[in-house]
Design an enzyme around this catalytic site. Sequence first.
Site, PDB file in Angstrom:
ATOM      1  N   PHE A   1       0.855  -1.191   0.000  1.00 10.87           N
ATOM      2  CA  PHE A   1       0.000   0.000   0.000  1.00 10.87           C
ATOM      3  C   PHE A   1       0.891   1.241   0.000  1.00 10.87           C
ATOM      4  CE2 PHE A   1      -2.803   3.194   1.930  1.00 10.87           C
ATOM      5  CZ  PHE A   1      -3.909   3.053   1.105  1.00 10.87           C
TER       6      PHE A   1
ATOM      7  N   ASP B   1       1.911  -5.465   8.273  1.00 16.49           N
ATOM      8  CA  ASP B   1       0.762  -4.569   8.191  1.00 16.49           C
ATOM      9  C   ASP B   1      -0.476  -5.451   8.060  1.00 16.49           C
ATOM     10  OD1 ASP B   1      -1.358  -2.973   7.399  1.00 16.49           O
ATOM     11  OD2 ASP B   1      -0.137  -1.652   6.156  1.00 16.49           O
TER      12      ASP B   1
ATOM     13  N   TYR C   1     -10.765   0.255  11.003  1.00 15.01           N
ATOM     14  CA  TYR C   1     -11.992   0.596  10.278  1.00 15.01           C
ATOM     15  C   TYR C   1     -12.358  -0.358   9.152  1.00 15.01           C
ATOM     16  CZ  TYR C   1      -8.371   2.920   7.462  1.00 15.01           C
ATOM     17  OH  TYR C   1      -7.233   3.207   6.747  1.00 15.01           O
ATOM     18  N   LYS C   2     -11.560  -1.371   8.885  1.00 16.81           N
ATOM     19  CA  LYS C   2     -11.896  -2.324   7.821  1.00 16.81           C
ATOM     20  C   LYS C   2     -12.679  -3.494   8.425  1.00 16.81           C
ATOM     21  CE  LYS C   2      -7.837  -1.045   5.051  1.00 16.81           C
ATOM     22  NZ  LYS C   2      -8.524  -0.243   4.022  1.00 16.81           N
TER      23      LYS C   2
ATOM     24  N   ARG D   1     -12.904  -4.726  -6.773  1.00 18.16           N
ATOM     25  CA  ARG D   1     -12.662  -5.476  -5.536  1.00 18.16           C
ATOM     26  C   ARG D   1     -13.981  -5.754  -4.832  1.00 18.16           C
ATOM     27  NH1 ARG D   1      -8.392  -2.859  -1.670  1.00 18.16           N
ATOM     28  NH2 ARG D   1     -10.141  -1.435  -1.395  1.00 18.16           N
TER      29      ARG D   1
END
Length: 419
Positions: free
Chosen positions: A133, A205, A230-231, A379
């Site tokens: 990322f 990560d 938050y995912k 996705r």
Amino acid sequence: MTTALPVPTALRELAAQLDADDPLAPVRQRFLLPPDVVYLDGNSLGPLPAAVPPVLSDVVTRQWGTDLIGSWNGNGWWEAPLRVGNAIGALIGAAPGQTVAGDSTSVQLFTALEAAAALRPHRPLLVTDPGHFPTDRYLADAVARRRGLEVRRVAPADLPRFLETEGDRVAVVSYSPVDFRTGELYDMQTLTQVAHEAGALALWDLCHAAGALPLDVDTLGVDLAVGCGYKFLSGGPGAPAFLYVARRHHTSLETPLPGWTGHADPFGLNRDYTPAPGIARARIGTPPILSLLALEAALTAFDGVDMAQVRGKSLSLTGFFLRCAEELLSPDGFTPVTPAEPGRRGSQITLRHPHAHGLTVALAQRGVIADMRAPDLLRFGVNALYTGHQDLLTAALRLRDIAHEGAYDPAPPAAGPVT
């Protein structure tokens, strides 16, 4: 007039049977999902857990509104970063006292990279994934500049070979177990092991893994890890991130941001910094109480949930969607990017199509929320706590119809900066 395309009976019956046999089906009620929406973007932002609104209401109206500053003691605000950290730690296989919650993923990642480099002071290389990322890559470069290190971008599959020749120069290897674009799952155990055999530290990560699959960071010997709230943890937009540091490193841990709350005696207001014992030294500033307690409430959605069952259902969901893609979508130019092998899949399926952006916009207009990554990836994130097989069949059918009808703008106008 457009003729409606058929719904394959075998797929419909299979989806219904798999959902009927799902032991996690009741957990869906722990989320406030909007009606008539298929939500497949929880790998970007998890939906609202039902436990969050009443907790936030209490925090705002009673704890803040009535109890005021007394809540730091009376309502446990001061201990929240460590308390919430332990709750997350339980989900990633960390014993208590090794995980702290607070600050953003970027801050936690910067802290972890700097601390890891400091633990290997005479090694000049920092290894990261060229497909990482962007923030992970940017911060690796920034830490390298600050510390006079050199960044080497090495794909996970190439790490063992790279370490054969350069291993004794590597300070830290920084990877994610799940590729955020493709959903490919890497072998954390092997990659951690080869890093250690070279004398390097392994930093992970976990943003696309925490809450989605079992993560035994203690057992695997992970040195440091970070992740967002938050995912798959559904802590809300911008929810605090977490930092894990294995207990064996605590006494030597030097953080680059020695904030007052990480001091051994924070209210002594001493002139010089003395780090707190254990993971508490990784605290930096005043905790963001509203978002931190929202995250704590969100984590109760995992109460009584077996992460092995979560993983099993996730694989069933992604495997089913790959079948849907093969039978329903391949004729219209969709190709899967996520590996078919179960052991190489995270908790999302990525499809490639040259008009990914326009198709994602059209899907949302028909009640299916997914996302895309430029230039051509769609996705579809699944979360075993609330996603069903029939949700995925609905998504595949609507995507098939949109593509077959050409009912989308190949180059839609931007609705805003977020895709």
